[in-house]
Design a protein around this motif. Sequence first.
Motif, PDB file in Angstrom:
ATOM      1  N   ALA A  98       6.108  84.887  80.988  1.00 29.98           N
ATOM      2  CA  ALA A  98       7.177  85.880  80.880  1.00 29.98           C
ATOM      3  C   ALA A  98       8.014  86.041  82.141  1.00 29.98           C
ATOM      4  O   ALA A  98       9.169  86.454  82.061  1.00 29.98           O
ATOM      5  N   PHE A  99       7.445  85.718  83.309  1.00 33.05           N
ATOM      6  CA  PHE A  99       8.127  86.014  84.562  1.00 33.05           C
ATOM      7  C   PHE A  99       8.197  84.753  85.414  1.00 33.05           C
ATOM      8  O   PHE A  99       7.163  84.189  85.773  1.00 33.05           O
ATOM      9  N   PRO A 100       9.410  84.292  85.782  1.00 36.49           N
ATOM     10  CA  PRO A 100       9.548  82.982  86.435  1.00 36.49           C
ATOM     11  C   PRO A 100       8.872  82.886  87.796  1.00 36.49           C
ATOM     12  O   PRO A 100       8.487  81.796  88.209  1.00 36.49           O
ATOM     13  N   PHE A 101       8.705  84.013  88.497  1.00 41.76           N
ATOM     14  CA  PHE A 101       8.074  83.967  89.813  1.00 41.76           C
ATOM     15  C   PHE A 101       6.770  84.775  89.832  1.00 41.76           C
ATOM     16  O   PHE A 101       6.356  85.253  90.879  1.00 41.76           O
ATOM     17  N   HIS A 102       6.157  84.888  88.672  1.00 41.99           N
ATOM     18  CA  HIS A 102       4.827  85.506  88.623  1.00 41.99           C
ATOM     19  C   HIS A 102       3.883  84.661  89.473  1.00 41.99           C
ATOM     20  O   HIS A 102       3.801  83.446  89.323  1.00 41.99           O
ATOM     21  N   SER A 103       3.149  85.305  90.383  1.00 40.11           N
ATOM     22  CA  SER A 103       2.410  84.541  91.388  1.00 40.11           C
ATOM     23  C   SER A 103       0.902  84.727  91.348  1.00 40.11           C
ATOM     24  O   SER A 103       0.170  83.832  91.784  1.00 40.11           O
TER      25      SER A 103
END
Length: 342
Positions: A141-146
């Motif tokens: 869901a989140f492109p920079f989920h880390s």
Amino acid sequence: MGQGFAIPKDLSAVDEGRHAPPAGAEGRLFGDTLWVSVVDPEAGIFGVNHFYLSNAGFGRFETYYLIDGVQQSYALRVPLDPDPDPGPFTDGRLTYEVIEPFEHIRISMDGPRYGFELDFRARFAAFDYHESVRGDPLAVAFPFHSGHFEQAMDCTGTFEIRGGPSKGETRDISCWSHRDHTWSDRFSDDPEWTWTEGHVPGHFWPSVQLPDRHMNVFGLYFMSHMGQPNEDAPVGGFESNADGSRAMLNAAAEILGAGEGPAIREASKFRYEFTLPDGEVIHVRSTRHYGTIKLWSRAENELENRMDCYEAFVDYEVEETGETGTGVAEYSIYPPWPQWLV
């Protein structure tokens, strides 16, 4: 000192603190979210402590408690240095402190309606969501989920009631707990300009606390079919016990008895199907509902509701074994409604 549980291989003590945005995420809203539950039926205290520590110069400090069935909550947004740090994190009333990484944290509150000092100690080893059977589902869901880890905890301490019919009481807290820590660019992208009213189940995320084990899963209702595991669905989660924490193989969920439409936002009965790490399939049902709170889910604009995420406090039973315990049944309803709170 703690019990010495193994730290997940790709994590370290640094991951208990705040994280810098990864390369490419400069200019995006990024932050660490901390979520810690308290579920103590004997004390009549149920709650979630929630913290959002952003790279945009602010932090949010929140507590949501049911005291003898009555909700009393607190939230404050305060300035926060955007640079990462190990904590403690505080707004002057509510404080989150790591005493021993992955072993012991302390949360204290000195509020107008209640105060507490609670110690959370590792019950089992933490689980890194990157080790989920198909990888971290939140990364979809989140492109920079880390990063995202979760852990079963034991909670002990005292809770002082400063208002209402039980004003002046101090209650001992001794219960099982669940915590997670996420660092991500969640809510960085602009939402729809306007929403059309709807009441569609989004994700499910139960924490099931049992005498000898602890279970947690993340999944999506619209990709979830009881008795028909979908191996393409984004599923995360784990089973923990004295031998460690291992990834669940699959999960499905249903909300019982709520029907459709706005009433589903008041859900109080839940059932789950878990495929355990060894392939065994079990079913977990909520048997008692103590109450529900809704999180304060925002980006930078305090007035815009970005997500309707509910936390139901319940008792659980494993249908196949008769094991009973407590926990939280988190679920979201889409779209957020109303969009604006004024």
